[in-house]
Enzyme design. Structure first.
Site, PDB file in Angstrom:
ATOM      1  CG  ASP A 168      -4.769  -3.756   2.088  1.00 43.76           C
ATOM      2  OD1 ASP A 168      -4.856  -2.539   1.841  1.00 43.76           O
ATOM      3  OD2 ASP A 168      -4.890  -4.635   1.209  1.00 43.76           O
ATOM      4  CG  HIS A 207      -6.244  -1.274  -1.047  1.00 49.74           C
ATOM      5  ND1 HIS A 207      -5.625  -2.451  -0.722  1.00 49.74           N
ATOM      6  CD2 HIS A 207      -6.249  -1.201  -2.396  1.00 49.74           C
ATOM      7  CE1 HIS A 207      -5.258  -3.074  -1.841  1.00 49.74           C
ATOM      8  NE2 HIS A 207      -5.620  -2.332  -2.874  1.00 49.74           N
ATOM      9  CB  SER A 400      -5.953  -4.913  -5.078  1.00 45.31           C
ATOM     10  OG  SER A 400      -4.694  -4.376  -4.850  1.00 45.31           O
TER      11      SER A 400
END
Length: 457
Positions: A168, A207, A400
């Site tokens: 990520d 994220h 996600s």
């Protein structure tokens, strides 16, 4: 963990703690996918070269004046620089060279600024109890209730011997809920941000930190699905959420061959015409299958274009439609009602979806939150938190957020059953999932919404 050889994307709409609803005049950009209908942003100076023989590769690259940056020999892909277009064409014609493709950059996730509204809050003077159900925001973690995580924790909360690689935007070892959860020596940077420093794997986006906090935490602000497992942050996306395909390939191969992970979580994705992605699809396919054949379960987000992947014609979602990984769709409530409904944005398809998991929801027609608690709450990276605070949290929605729920349950299953075979774990997750929607395999739920308690029994 003992390794056994087996031969057999995600949108994030983010709401920081205490935020008001998003403006109806500002459509929310899809997070986890390209914001420009899957178009690739730009080409790089590097080429991805598929080859049959390492010695022939090196001779051929030398003859055209190129330089090999990296060789991913198990999947027969090399990263080569220093080629003009004519050189690349000449290289592709040489013996032992199968394809030469100029690498391109995809924006896999948007910036925090593109997807957030309002001002976050932090929790004050938190006390770690050691029990996940005593985490400060546990009452807001409806996803853990839906998958019956508390009953699963009566069997296992995971083990530090089980390692989950989070491919990520990096990780946040200073966050109060993630401190001590990472194997610091194994975490790496393969991203375009500070590429000369493999140790710079800090998340300056948000994220990767949010995803990690769904998998494993210190149970301070939020509970992780598998609180006691070890995290390995593999930073494959830059600080703006973009990266070339080479970084994704490098991250997968590193996680398998050097970081010795048991599970890979890829809450990222791009979509576009199959002709545009070309050889990239094949290369990711080979990398995912390599991981699977070496005892590593790959968990991917399904993507967030509300796309029917059974009938998407010339379009493709990567990595969801590339290789033997598990593909996870998203579920979530609207106004805190009907917690198991398919999220309005999730991709779907009988041929693609393995299982569903809590990803959060919002009103796609507006678009706006009916209640920000409809999202998934997890950790906010200190690098983007006000004052670089280490105790900030944020709500987000997307596939996600769904994928790490599945990665966490997979880790619990491996510990409870003592079996790291990815085929076994996938079958266990699917066979014990709650069958929702149409009986049997369903385009929105796959084999069902994952159930942690049933999976570990």
């Amino acid at each position: 963990m003992k390794r056994f050889t087996y031969t057999g994307i995600g949108l994030c709409l983010v709401l920081l703690v205490g935020l008001s609803a998003c403006s109806e005049n500002e459509p929310i950009a899809p997070v986890g996918q390209s914001n420009e209908q899957g178009t690739l942003k730009k080409v790089t100076d590097n080429y991805l070269v598929e080859y049959a023989n390492d010695s022939k590769l090196q001779k051929a690259v030398s003859q055209v004046g190129g330089t090999i940056v990296d060789i991913l020999d198990p999947i027969k892909v090399a990263i080569v620089t220093g080629l003009a277009d004519g050189d690349a064409a000449a290289l592709e014609s040489m013996s032992g060279i199968q394809s030469v493709t100029r690498d391109q950059i995809e924006k896999w996730v948007p910036s925090l600024a593109e997807a957030t509204k309002g001002i976050p809050q932090s929790i004050s003077n938190p006390v770690a109890s050691g029990d996940p159900w005593n985490a400060a925001f546990y009452g807001d973690q409806w996803g853990l209730v839906q998958i019956d995580a508390m009953s699963a924790w009566n069997v296992t909360t995971g083990s530090s011997d089980i390692r989950v690689g989070v491919l990520d935007t990096g990780g946040s070892p200073d966050h109060q809920d993630l401190a001590g959860k990472y194997d610091l020596a194994a975490c790496r940077n393969f991203s375009p941000s500070n590429p000369g420093n493999p140790a710079d794997w800090q998340d300056r986006h948000f994220h990767g930190t949010h995803v990690a906090g769904t998998i494993s935490t210190n149970n301070i602000g939020v509970a992780g699905v598998a609180p006691d497992v070890t995290l390995v942050a593999v930073k494959v996306l830059g600080d703006d959420g973009s990266a070339p395909f080479a970084n994704i390939l490098q991250g997968i191969m590193y996680a398998v061959d050097e970081a010795d992970v048991d599970i890979i979580n890829m809450s990222l994705g791009g979509f576009g015409p199959k002709a545009q992605f070309g050889r990239f699809i094949s290369m990711i396919y080979k990398a995912v299958n390599y991981a699977n054949s070496h005892g590593v379960l790959v968990v991917c987000s399904a993507g967030n274009e509300s796309m029917d992947m059974d009938h998407n014609g010339n379009w493709v979602v990567v990595p969801a439609e590339a290789g033997a990984g598990m593909v996870v769709s998203a579920t979530g409530p609207l106004g805190q009602m009907d917690f198991d409904q398919p999220s309005c944005y999730t991709n779907y398809g009988n041929s693609a979806i393995s299982v569903a998991a809590p990803g959060g929801n919002f009103d796609c027609a507006t678009p706006a939150w009916l209640d920000y608690h409809d999202g998934v709450v997890s950790c906010l990276a200190p690098y983007v938190a006000p004052g670089n605070g280490t105790n900030w949290y944020t709500w987000a929605a997307g596939t996600s957020m769904a994928a790490p729920h599945v990665s966490g349950v997979a880790a619990l299953v491996e510990d409870a059953k003592g079996n790291s075979n990815p085929g076994y774990i996938q079958a266990r997750l699917q066979n014990t999932a709650d069958d929702l929607g149409a009986p049997g395999n369903d385009p929105y739920y796959g084999k069902g919404r994952v159930n942690a308690a049933s999976a570990v029994q």
